[in-house]
Design an enzyme around this catalytic site. Structure first.
Site, short mmCIF file in Angstrom:
data_model
loop_
_atom_site.label_atom_id
_atom_site.label_comp_id
_atom_site.label_asym_id
_atom_site.label_seq_id
_atom_site.Cartn_x
_atom_site.Cartn_y
_atom_site.Cartn_z
N CYS A 42 0.79 -1.61 -0.04
CA CYS A 42 -0.31 0.01 0.09
C CYS A 42 1.26 1.45 -0.05
O CYS A 42 -0.03 2.13 -0.52
CB CYS A 42 -0.79 0.56 1.34
SG CYS A 42 -1.79 -1.52 1.49
N HIS A 81 -3.60 6.84 3.18
CA HIS A 81 -3.89 5.71 2.29
C HIS A 81 -4.88 5.47 2.42
O HIS A 81 -5.04 5.54 4.47
CB HIS A 81 -2.84 4.49 2.62
CG HIS A 81 -3.18 3.59 1.91
ND1 HIS A 81 -4.21 3.00 1.11
CD2 HIS A 81 -3.35 1.80 3.18
CE1 HIS A 81 -4.01 0.77 1.08
NE2 HIS A 81 -3.88 0.73 2.51
N ASN A 90 -10.18 -0.37 -0.54
CA ASN A 90 -8.84 -0.15 -0.03
C ASN A 90 -8.38 -0.78 -1.39
O ASN A 90 -8.93 -2.11 -1.77
CB ASN A 90 -8.14 -1.34 1.11
CG ASN A 90 -6.62 -1.09 1.16
OD1 ASN A 90 -5.50 -0.97 0.47
ND2 ASN A 90 -6.06 -1.93 2.41
#
Ligand code: UT7
Length: 332
Positions: free
Chosen positions: A114, A255, A285
């Site tokens: 990520c 994020h 996500n």
């Protein structure tokens, strides 16, 4: 000395929506639980034959079109992904270069989960400041649905697909320059988030990805705690080192892992709600694609203007982390 300017942003999201209600039919969960614990309402899922590079190309074309840079002027492509088109090679960046008609560029992928977009931003900055490259296309693209176990309620509720891209170009105007980027990693937490099988660490004869255990696994709660700690510490450090107050940040773009993580970090850093960019409810996500997709979101809403300071903050498998102070510097 050349400086690196963040010239443009683009993104692509697949049209298919996977709602919490649909997931509740697949695993033992509910819209209420997912919404309360993660803030996610839905995520996008790419078509079966749609690859990570297909999505990356669509995002890249938008970023190129908005940059004022001719596609032939691009001299490097870096793709951040943990769901590449092919397991080992060729890299997704080289496939993207071919789809864009670029036959002679430097192209490679990096794997930082990520945090991938912050990592490739730092690589682009370094190549431009060294004078080795002038116009770099950076792409975060993920088909996480391909590596998600839809029988594991601890992970499948979180992840979605999509891509975001940006053009980073050389400039001699320091006002336009990316101010600073921090990146870090700590492999002692490697087992918190992993795809345990399928690599050279555990060879399998089976090509059945499910049987071979090639899906992502996560120790969610432990990851959550480390995420809040690391994301907060990283931002405090980069702001202090650059003598920038959090009130000078126009857009805090973390994020998009979980609304509770973002809120905890935002509160600890005393960001006001209108500084914090949120897309987690609609995209979930998307790992390395989440930050550029979020930047694109505010750009397309007309909220991101020339000269405004963005603070990017990411955290992911590895464990990896990174933050970046980036003025938005499109060509006028
Ligand atoms: O993107 C990079 C890094 N990733 C992250 O930052 C993700 C970090 N972690 C998270 O977002 C959260 O930890 C999760 C959303 C994954 C889980 O939320 P949590 O509040 O940490 O829940 P938990 O793992 O502590 O589990 C609490 C309870 C457990 O039940 P018991 O043992 O208390 O009976 C779980 O089995 O919730 C249960 N549970 C669920 N219940 C309904 C776990 N997942 C689900 C689910 N639906 N999807």
């Amino acid at each position: 000395m050349a400086y690196a300017a963040f010239r443009s942003i683009g993104a692509y999201v697949p049209s298919k929506i996977l709602t919490n209600a649909e997931l509740a039919v697949m695993v033992d969960t509910s819209d209420e639980w997912i919404t309360k614990r993660t803030g996610i309402k839905e995520r996008r899922i790419s078509a079966k034959n749609e690859t990570t590079s297909d999505m990356g190309v669509k995002a890249a074309k938008k970023a190129i079109e908005r940059s004022g840079v001719d596609v032939g002027e691009i001299d490097m492509i870096i793709c951040a992904t943990i769901s590449p088109d092919y397991f080992c090679m060729p890299s997704t960046a080289t496939i993207i270069s071919n789809k864009l008609g670029l036959a002679n560029v430097t192209a490679f992928d990096i794997s930082a989960a990520c945090t991938g977009f912050v990592y490739i931003l730092s690589i682009a900055k370094a190549f431009i400041e060294s004078g080795m490259k002038k116009n770099i296309l950076i792409i975060g693209a993920e088909k996480l649905s391909a590596i998600t176990d839809y029988t594991d309620r601890g992970t499948c509720i979180l992840f979605g697909d999509g891509a975001g891209a940006a053009i980073i170009s050389a400039t001699d105007n320091k006002e336009e320059a990316i101010i600073d980027i921090h990146t870090g990693a700590d492999g002692t937490f490697a087992d918190l988030l992993m795809t345990p099988n399928g690599g050279s660490g555990s060879m399998h004869d089976s090509l059945d990805r499910e049987a071979a255990g090639c899906f992502m696994q996560m120790k969610g709660n432990e990851t959550f705690k480390v995420a809040v700690r690391t994301l907060t510490k990283d931002v405090i450090e980069i702001l202090q080192e650059n003598k920038i107050d959090s009130s000078d940040v126009k857009h805090f773009i973390p994020h998009q892992a979980n609304l509770r993580i973002i809120k905890a970090v935002g509160d600890a850093l005393k960001f006001k709600d209108d500084q914090v960019v949120l897309t987690v409810a609609k995209f979930g996500n998307t790992s390395g694609a989440s930050i550029p997709m979020a930047i694109n979101d505010i750009y397309e809403e007309g909220k991101l203007k020339y000269g405004e300071l963005m603070l990017l903050d990411a955290f992911g498998g590895g464990l990896t982390w990174g933050s970046a102070l980036v003025p938005f510097s499109p060509l006028k």
